[in-house]
Each structure stands twice: as structure tokens, then as C-alpha cells.
Motif scaffolding. Sequence first.
Motif, PDB file in Angstrom:
ATOM      1  N   GLN A   6       4.896   7.672  -0.205  1.00  0.00           N
ATOM      2  CA  GLN A   6       3.815   8.447  -0.799  1.00  0.00           C
ATOM      3  C   GLN A   6       2.453   7.900  -0.412  1.00  0.00           C
ATOM      4  N   SER A   7       1.513   8.811  -0.266  1.00  0.00           N
ATOM      5  CA  SER A   7       0.122   8.448  -0.014  1.00  0.00           C
ATOM      6  C   SER A   7      -0.663   8.755  -1.287  1.00  0.00           C
ATOM      7  N   PHE A   8      -1.465   7.812  -1.735  1.00  0.00           N
ATOM      8  CA  PHE A   8      -2.206   7.963  -2.987  1.00  0.00           C
ATOM      9  C   PHE A   8      -3.703   7.981  -2.722  1.00  0.00           C
ATOM     10  N   GLU A   9      -4.404   8.759  -3.529  1.00  0.00           N
ATOM     11  CA  GLU A   9      -5.862   8.812  -3.457  1.00  0.00           C
ATOM     12  C   GLU A   9      -6.444   8.184  -4.715  1.00  0.00           C
ATOM     13  N   LYS A  10      -7.560   7.520  -4.560  1.00  0.00           N
ATOM     14  CA  LYS A  10      -8.235   6.918  -5.704  1.00  0.00           C
ATOM     15  C   LYS A  10      -8.677   8.037  -6.639  1.00  0.00           C
ATOM     16  N   ASP A  11      -8.453   7.805  -7.947  1.00  0.00           N
ATOM     17  CA  ASP A  11      -8.702   8.880  -8.913  1.00  0.00           C
ATOM     18  C   ASP A  11      -9.696   8.506  -9.997  1.00  0.00           C
ATOM     19  N   GLY A  12     -10.000   7.261 -10.156  1.00  0.00           N
ATOM     20  CA  GLY A  12     -10.958   6.870 -11.184  1.00  0.00           C
ATOM     21  C   GLY A  12     -10.776   5.424 -11.573  1.00  0.00           C
ATOM     22  N   VAL A  13     -11.669   4.968 -12.402  1.00  0.00           N
ATOM     23  CA  VAL A  13     -11.659   3.579 -12.845  1.00  0.00           C
ATOM     24  C   VAL A  13     -10.685   3.428 -14.008  1.00  0.00           C
ATOM     25  N   SER A  14      -9.850   2.403 -13.951  1.00  0.00           N
ATOM     26  CA  SER A  14      -8.823   2.200 -14.980  1.00  0.00           C
ATOM     27  C   SER A  14      -9.172   1.100 -15.979  1.00  0.00           C
ATOM     28  N   LEU A  15     -10.282   0.445 -15.765  1.00  0.00           N
ATOM     29  CA  LEU A  15     -10.634  -0.658 -16.660  1.00  0.00           C
ATOM     30  C   LEU A  15     -10.833  -0.156 -18.085  1.00  0.00           C
ATOM     31  N   PHE A  16     -10.370  -0.929 -19.038  1.00  0.00           N
ATOM     32  CA  PHE A  16     -10.515  -0.676 -20.467  1.00  0.00           C
ATOM     33  C   PHE A  16      -9.716   0.543 -20.927  1.00  0.00           C
ATOM     34  N   ARG A  17      -8.731   0.969 -20.153  1.00  0.00           N
ATOM     35  CA  ARG A  17      -7.854   2.065 -20.563  1.00  0.00           C
ATOM     36  C   ARG A  17      -6.478   1.477 -20.838  1.00  0.00           C
ATOM     37  N   MET A  18      -5.883   1.916 -21.896  1.00  0.00           N
ATOM     38  CA  MET A  18      -4.599   1.367 -22.319  1.00  0.00           C
ATOM     39  C   MET A  18      -3.480   2.346 -21.999  1.00  0.00           C
ATOM     40  N   GLY A  19      -2.256   1.870 -22.097  1.00  0.00           N
ATOM     41  CA  GLY A  19      -1.087   2.716 -21.953  1.00  0.00           C
ATOM     42  C   GLY A  19      -0.415   2.541 -20.612  1.00  0.00           C
ATOM     43  N   THR A  20       0.901   2.394 -20.645  1.00  0.00           N
ATOM     44  CA  THR A  20       1.680   2.261 -19.420  1.00  0.00           C
ATOM     45  C   THR A  20       3.001   2.981 -19.606  1.00  0.00           C
ATOM     46  N   TRP A  21       3.615   3.336 -18.511  1.00  0.00           N
ATOM     47  CA  TRP A  21       4.984   3.822 -18.557  1.00  0.00           C
ATOM     48  C   TRP A  21       5.883   2.695 -18.067  1.00  0.00           C
ATOM     49  N   PHE A  22       5.774   2.372 -16.795  1.00  0.00           N
ATOM     50  CA  PHE A  22       6.525   1.240 -16.262  1.00  0.00           C
ATOM     51  C   PHE A  22       5.577   0.300 -15.533  1.00  0.00           C
ATOM     52  N   THR A  23       5.660  -0.968 -15.873  1.00  0.00           N
ATOM     53  CA  THR A  23       4.941  -1.996 -15.132  1.00  0.00           C
ATOM     54  C   THR A  23       5.933  -2.630 -14.171  1.00  0.00           C
ATOM     55  N   LEU A  24       5.631  -2.571 -12.886  1.00  0.00           N
ATOM     56  CA  LEU A  24       6.525  -3.117 -11.867  1.00  0.00           C
ATOM     57  C   LEU A  24       5.884  -4.341 -11.237  1.00  0.00           C
ATOM     58  N   THR A  25       6.608  -5.453 -11.247  1.00  0.00           N
ATOM     59  CA  THR A  25       6.153  -6.687 -10.633  1.00  0.00           C
ATOM     60  C   THR A  25       7.143  -7.050  -9.534  1.00  0.00           C
TER      61      THR A  25
END
Length: 166
Positions: free
Chosen positions: A96-115
Amino acid sequence: FCNMFSKVFFCGKIVLKRFCDPRGEIMKKKLAIICCFIILFFVVAFLWWNTPTTFLKSTEAGEIHSIQVRNGHNGNMYEISNPDDIQYIVNNIQSQSFEKDGVSLFRMGTWFTLTFCDKEGKIITKFVINSDDTIRKDPLFYKTDEEALQNIINYLNEMEKTMDSK
């Protein structure tokens, strides 16, 4: 001191006259240079913002030893170490190719965190799947046109069910 000053600046009167030019030619040149740098900055920023991003682009699935997964909906954590599972997840993300969509700082909520970790346990990269078309890698959100991440979300949900049943 004045004599030395004059000699250093190739006849002080000429330098002073050029610097304090009543027509402002030197000031116009400085302003033109500053404007060029500002325009260049905005052009580079525009190009950077609109350049697509591919996650795990320079990483082979074989380099990844494990994927630590945290489900943001229920807090469950588990680790994927099966090479076939890792290959499936990495291939789907890399396709997949992704485009930048906005600033994520100070926003909460996740579905899956992948490390993603290598054999020594060092973190290769870490990001969050927020929805079926959005990844968060601070400080930005990245969006894809397709709902391609839905395959990974379904896969991770099924893996979590099998991990819970063990």
C-alpha cells in the motif's frame, strides 16, 4: 583603528556608500534572496507533503523476528513470531501507498499498535493502525485510498482469538 577599518573594508567610504545606497539596491537584493528562500521552503514542503509513503519499504520480512501487537479496543497484547504470519502482514503493509493526512499529535485512540522487532529485540519500527484506511506514525496520520488495511485488521483479530484460546 579607523585606518585599519578602512583598509580591511577596501576603502571604508565605498563600503559605507554601498551599504547605505539611497536607491536601496542592496536591500532589494537581500529581500529578493529572502523571498526566494521562502518560496523554496514552501515548494519543498509541498513536495514532501504530497509524496506517498510506503511503510516497511526498506525492510524484508526475513529481517523481522517478531511483531508485538496491542489491541487498543480491549488492551490485549500478544506477539507474532511465525514467519508466515509476519510475511503476510509485511507484504500487505508494503503493498500500500499512503498519503499524509494530518497531524496526529495530542490525539488519542488506537486499534492495533504494531511494533516490529529484529532478532536482537531492537525495534525496527512502530506504528498504529487506526482504521481500515489510516495508519498513525507520530507526528502524522497516513491514509490510503483503499480499505487495504481491513485484511490486516481481520487477520490480527483472528490471531488474537487463537492466542486467547491457547
